[in-house]
Design a protein around this motif. Sequence first.
Motif, short mmCIF file in Angstrom:
data_model
loop_
_atom_site.label_atom_id
_atom_site.label_comp_id
_atom_site.label_asym_id
_atom_site.label_seq_id
_atom_site.Cartn_x
_atom_site.Cartn_y
_atom_site.Cartn_z
N SER A 60 0.82 -1.20 0.00
CA SER A 60 0.00 0.00 0.00
C SER A 60 0.86 1.25 0.00
N ASP A 61 0.35 2.29 -0.62
CA ASP A 61 1.02 3.59 -0.57
C ASP A 61 0.14 4.61 0.15
N LEU A 62 -0.68 4.12 1.06
CA LEU A 62 -1.58 4.97 1.83
C LEU A 62 -1.16 4.96 3.30
N PHE A 63 -1.09 6.15 3.89
CA PHE A 63 -0.76 6.22 5.30
C PHE A 63 -1.36 7.46 5.93
N ILE A 64 -1.54 7.40 7.23
CA ILE A 64 -1.86 8.55 8.07
C ILE A 64 -0.98 8.43 9.30
N HIS A 65 -0.33 9.52 9.63
CA HIS A 65 0.43 9.58 10.88
C HIS A 65 0.03 10.85 11.61
N ALA A 66 -0.38 10.71 12.85
CA ALA A 66 -0.76 11.88 13.65
C ALA A 66 0.28 12.11 14.73
N GLU A 67 0.71 13.34 14.81
CA GLU A 67 1.63 13.74 15.88
C GLU A 67 0.87 14.71 16.78
N VAL A 68 0.78 14.35 18.04
CA VAL A 68 0.10 15.19 19.03
C VAL A 68 1.19 15.84 19.88
N ARG A 69 1.23 17.14 19.88
CA ARG A 69 2.23 17.88 20.64
C ARG A 69 1.54 18.55 21.83
N ILE A 70 1.97 18.18 23.03
CA ILE A 70 1.36 18.72 24.23
C ILE A 70 2.45 19.20 25.18
N LEU A 71 2.09 20.14 26.04
CA LEU A 71 3.03 20.56 27.06
C LEU A 71 3.18 19.46 28.10
N GLU A 72 4.35 19.40 28.69
CA GLU A 72 4.64 18.39 29.69
C GLU A 72 3.68 18.50 30.87
N GLY A 73 3.56 17.39 31.60
CA GLY A 73 2.75 17.42 32.81
C GLY A 73 1.61 16.43 32.85
N ARG A 74 1.35 15.73 31.75
CA ARG A 74 0.28 14.72 31.75
C ARG A 74 0.85 13.38 32.19
N PHE A 87 -6.07 7.55 17.62
CA PHE A 87 -5.91 6.38 16.76
C PHE A 87 -7.28 5.83 16.34
N ASN A 88 -8.17 5.64 17.31
CA ASN A 88 -9.51 5.10 17.01
C ASN A 88 -10.28 6.04 16.10
N CYS A 89 -10.15 7.32 16.32
CA CYS A 89 -10.82 8.31 15.49
C CYS A 89 -10.34 8.21 14.04
N LEU A 90 -9.04 8.12 13.85
CA LEU A 90 -8.48 8.03 12.49
C LEU A 90 -8.85 6.72 11.81
N CYS A 91 -8.81 5.63 12.56
CA CYS A 91 -9.19 4.33 11.98
C CYS A 91 -10.65 4.33 11.55
N GLU A 92 -11.51 4.96 12.34
CA GLU A 92 -12.93 5.02 12.01
C GLU A 92 -13.17 5.93 10.80
N ALA A 93 -12.45 7.04 10.73
CA ALA A 93 -12.63 7.99 9.64
C ALA A 93 -12.03 7.51 8.33
N ALA A 94 -11.03 6.62 8.41
CA ALA A 94 -10.33 6.17 7.21
C ALA A 94 -10.10 4.66 7.26
N PRO A 95 -11.17 3.86 7.22
CA PRO A 95 -11.02 2.41 7.36
C PRO A 95 -10.24 1.75 6.23
N GLU A 96 -10.12 2.43 5.09
CA GLU A 96 -9.41 1.86 3.94
C GLU A 96 -7.90 2.10 4.00
N VAL A 97 -7.45 2.83 5.00
CA VAL A 97 -6.02 3.15 5.11
C VAL A 97 -5.33 2.11 5.99
N PRO A 98 -4.39 1.34 5.43
CA PRO A 98 -3.77 0.25 6.19
C PRO A 98 -2.68 0.72 7.17
#
Length: 118
Positions: A60-74, A87-98
């Motif tokens: 496959s030549d399909l991908f999604i990568h999400a980078e979440v940038r947050i301030l320290e402290g969590r 991750f679940n949100c992206l998988c649900e929104a784009a089920p055809e993306v492996p």
Amino acid sequence: MPHLVIEYSQKLEEMLSIPALVSSGQQAMSESGLFNPSAIKTRALPYQDFVLGKNHEGASDLFIHAEVRILEGRTTEQKEALSAAIFNCLCEAAPEVPEISVEVREMEKASYSKRVPF
């Protein structure tokens, strides 16, 4: 602050609505309860040229990568829950993306600068 940056293969623009993907990510960030919804910034960046590390026919030549940038402290648990929600949100929104991945990155408060409106 925080930032959700969704990187994706440009070919996905033919298959799904990128604005809807961004909205879904924004909603997932908001629903995490970790941030003030008005402070969340979500954007998407297409990539035309990339290699996914697979070298066999039919890969496959399909991908999604999400980078979440947050301030320290969590806590680790909060970061794990946030990663899973995105991750679940992206998988649900784009089920055809492996190839879908999410990374939560902490930024040090001491080295983060931000201009705010007056």
